[in-house]
Design an enzyme around this catalytic site. Structure first.
Site, PDB file in Angstrom:
ATOM      1  N   MET A   1      40.558  18.093  33.110  1.00  0.00           N
ATOM      2  CA  MET A   1      41.924  17.799  32.666  1.00  0.00           C
ATOM      3  C   MET A   1      42.765  19.086  32.740  1.00  0.00           C
ATOM      4  SD  MET A   1      41.717  14.901  29.792  1.00  0.00           S
ATOM      5  CE  MET A   1      41.257  15.903  28.407  1.00  0.00           C
ATOM      6  N   GLY A   2      42.328  20.029  33.582  1.00  0.00           N
ATOM      7  CA  GLY A   2      43.062  21.287  33.712  1.00  0.00           C
ATOM      8  C   GLY A   2      42.776  22.215  32.554  1.00  0.00           C
TER       9      GLY A   2
ATOM     10  N   HIS B   1      38.899  27.054  32.820  1.00  0.00           N
ATOM     11  CA  HIS B   1      38.236  28.240  32.251  1.00  0.00           C
ATOM     12  C   HIS B   1      36.851  28.379  32.870  1.00  0.00           C
ATOM     13  CE1 HIS B   1      35.997  25.357  29.837  1.00  0.00           C
ATOM     14  NE2 HIS B   1      37.136  24.860  29.354  1.00  0.00           N
TER      15      HIS B   1
ATOM     16  N   LYS C   1      28.627  20.638  26.930  1.00  0.00           N
ATOM     17  CA  LYS C   1      29.497  20.944  25.789  1.00  0.00           C
ATOM     18  C   LYS C   1      30.047  19.633  25.202  1.00  0.00           C
ATOM     19  CE  LYS C   1      33.638  22.447  23.996  1.00  0.00           C
ATOM     20  NZ  LYS C   1      34.459  21.371  24.394  1.00  0.00           N
TER      21      LYS C   1
ATOM     22  N   GLY D   1      33.998  27.657  31.891  1.00  0.00           N
ATOM     23  CA  GLY D   1      33.134  26.474  31.748  1.00  0.00           C
ATOM     24  C   GLY D   1      33.308  25.565  32.965  1.00  0.00           C
ATOM     25  N   HIS D   2      34.570  25.294  33.315  1.00  0.00           N
ATOM     26  CA  HIS D   2      34.854  24.473  34.498  1.00  0.00           C
ATOM     27  C   HIS D   2      34.305  25.159  35.753  1.00  0.00           C
ATOM     28  CE1 HIS D   2      38.507  23.255  31.931  1.00  0.00           C
ATOM     29  NE2 HIS D   2      37.774  22.169  32.014  1.00  0.00           N
TER      30      HIS D   2
ATOM     31  N   SER E   1      36.684  26.177  25.788  1.00  0.00           N
ATOM     32  CA  SER E   1      37.342  24.884  25.757  1.00  0.00           C
ATOM     33  C   SER E   1      38.824  25.105  26.062  1.00  0.00           C
ATOM     34  CB  SER E   1      37.206  24.281  24.353  1.00  0.00           C
ATOM     35  OG  SER E   1      38.136  23.232  24.197  1.00  0.00           O
ATOM     36  N   SER E   2      39.430  24.153  26.775  1.00  0.00           N
ATOM     37  CA  SER E   2      40.868  24.273  27.061  1.00  0.00           C
ATOM     38  C   SER E   2      41.651  24.345  25.746  1.00  0.00           C
ATOM     39  CB  SER E   2      41.349  23.069  27.872  1.00  0.00           C
ATOM     40  OG  SER E   2      40.535  22.895  28.992  1.00  0.00           O
TER      41      SER E   2
HETATM   42  P1  AMP Z   1      37.838  18.911  30.331  1.00  0.00           P
HETATM   43  O1  AMP Z   1      38.794  19.575  31.280  1.00  0.00           O
HETATM   44  O2  AMP Z   1      37.871  19.482  28.965  1.00  0.00           O
HETATM   45  O3  AMP Z   1      37.944  17.415  30.380  1.00  0.00           O
HETATM   46  O4  AMP Z   1      36.392  19.268  30.882  1.00  0.00           O
HETATM   47  C1  AMP Z   1      36.022  19.003  32.204  1.00  0.00           C
HETATM   48  C2  AMP Z   1      34.535  19.227  32.335  1.00  0.00           C
HETATM   49  O5  AMP Z   1      34.219  20.562  31.986  1.00  0.00           O
HETATM   50  C3  AMP Z   1      33.720  18.326  31.390  1.00  0.00           C
HETATM   51  O6  AMP Z   1      32.573  17.861  32.070  1.00  0.00           O
HETATM   52  C4  AMP Z   1      33.351  19.267  30.267  1.00  0.00           C
HETATM   53  O7  AMP Z   1      32.165  18.921  29.601  1.00  0.00           O
HETATM   54  C5  AMP Z   1      33.167  20.565  31.040  1.00  0.00           C
HETATM   55  N1  AMP Z   1      33.269  21.725  30.142  1.00  0.00           N
HETATM   56  C6  AMP Z   1      34.255  21.963  29.232  1.00  0.00           C
HETATM   57  N2  AMP Z   1      33.982  23.095  28.540  1.00  0.00           N
HETATM   58  C7  AMP Z   1      32.801  23.562  29.015  1.00  0.00           C
HETATM   59  C8  AMP Z   1      31.983  24.689  28.702  1.00  0.00           C
HETATM   60  N3  AMP Z   1      32.330  25.562  27.756  1.00  0.00           N
HETATM   61  N4  AMP Z   1      30.821  24.851  29.378  1.00  0.00           N
HETATM   62  C9  AMP Z   1      30.464  23.968  30.349  1.00  0.00           C
HETATM   63  N5  AMP Z   1      31.191  22.888  30.695  1.00  0.00           N
HETATM   64  C10 AMP Z   1      32.346  22.690  30.046  1.00  0.00           C
END
Ligand code: AMP
Length: 281
Positions: free
Chosen positions: A36-37, A40, A156, A42-43, A191-192
């Site tokens: 969802m943008g 970071h 996460k 993690g992505h 986390s975003s």
């Molecule tokens: P989001 O943009 O928050 O929807 O996350 C997109 C993907 O990135 C999802 O599969 C999350 O689980 C993963 N993600 C978010 N934060 C982390 C993190 N700290 N470490 C690993 N994967 C992450």
């Protein structure tokens, strides 16, 4: 500089479904990273996994309104396409970025038929009504459009990974791969939503997170882990001035409540100054 230029040439931005279909048609072994943008590290770790294990990597950026149970949360979600593209352009070997509009995903007016089982209405599903129905709906649509071999998602968001993996693997030939949680140097899960915190609050959240992570060792001493976590929840809410939604030890395979240390994780969700943060460890 060479890397940057090289990747600018290589990385293609797809802004609608027609371009998406045309571009992906020749490829079979596609790795997909939905986001969802608010990009970071993690992505980026998921993207690197996809680059390693598949032939073509596509990253989507779509803030899915249907998975937000609060309008305020949706509006304040920290996604910034310009920043995100600047970061992603620096990663060599990303092939495609898909940035759909609402109508690209929700073309058909048919109501989604996705229902979450009663037994799955735990953790985030209990506190964010309709959230996972929205997540499964968008993952269904994205998988249908992209037809990836593998989808890379973070542990996460463990419950999300659990539900999406079950759903996608029983409806498609696609594999969903869970990837480890990336933390900053102070062990806070990236986390975003951390972008919503100023420097001072980020420090506070890092300290709060440290206290929670210590529980992983503490629970070993207790026979009734969840009773201990229930007491800790009340204690931490007073001590740390936060609102904890859940703090529970659950089995990693089926997410059932467990008082065993092995094969389980502590699942946590709390609000700090109106920002909802989750973790599991
Ligand atoms: P989001 O943009 O928050 O929807 O996350 C997109 C993907 O990135 C999802 O599969 C999350 O689980 C993963 N993600 C978010 N934060 C982390 C993190 N700290 N470490 C690993 N994967 C992450």
């Amino acid at each position: 500089m060479f890397y940057l230029l090289n990747n600018l040439i290589q990385m293609k931005i797809l802004l609608n479904n027609e371009t998406l279909h045309k571009t992906l048609k020749p490829f079979d072994n596609i790795g997909f990273v939905p986001t969802m943008g608010g990009i970071h590290e993690g992505h980026i770790s998921l993207i690197n996994k996809s680059i390693k294990y598949t032939d073509k990597t596509i990253v989507s950026i779509f803030v899915n309104p249907k998975q937000f149970n609060s309008k305020r949360d949706f509006i304040s979600y920290p996604s910034n396409i310009k920043n995100d593209l600047a970061i992603l352009k620096k990663i060599p070997k990303i092939d495609f970025i898909y940035i759909p509009k609402f109508k690209d995903i929700y073309e058909s007016k048919d109501k989604s038929k996705i229902v979450i089982k009663r037994s799955d209405k735990i953790l985030c599903a209990k506190f964010r009504k309709g959230h996972f129905e929205g997540v499964l709906d968008v993952m269904d649509k994205l998988t249908n459009l992209i037809k990836p071999k593998k989808i890379f998602m973070g542990k996460k968001d463990y419950q999300q990974l659990f539900l999406v993996k079950n759903f996608i693997e029983s409806n498609y030939k696609t594999k969903v791969i869970g990837c480890k949680t990336i933390r900053n140097k102070n062990k806070l899960a990236l986390s975003s939503r951390n972008f919503l915190l100023d420097k001072k609050d980020l420090k506070k959240v890092e300290n709060i997170s440290k206290k929670f992570l210590k529980l992983k060792n503490e629970v070993k001493k207790h026979k009734y882990i969840n009773k201990f976590l229930g007491q800790t929840k009340r204690k931490f809410e007073k001590l740390l001035d936060i609102k904890i939604e859940y703090l529970e030890n659950r089995n990693v395979k089926n997410l059932k409540i467990s008082n065993k240390y092995l094969k389980s994780k502590i699942f946590l969700s709390y609000h700090f100054k109106g920002i909802r943060l989750i973790d599991n460890f």
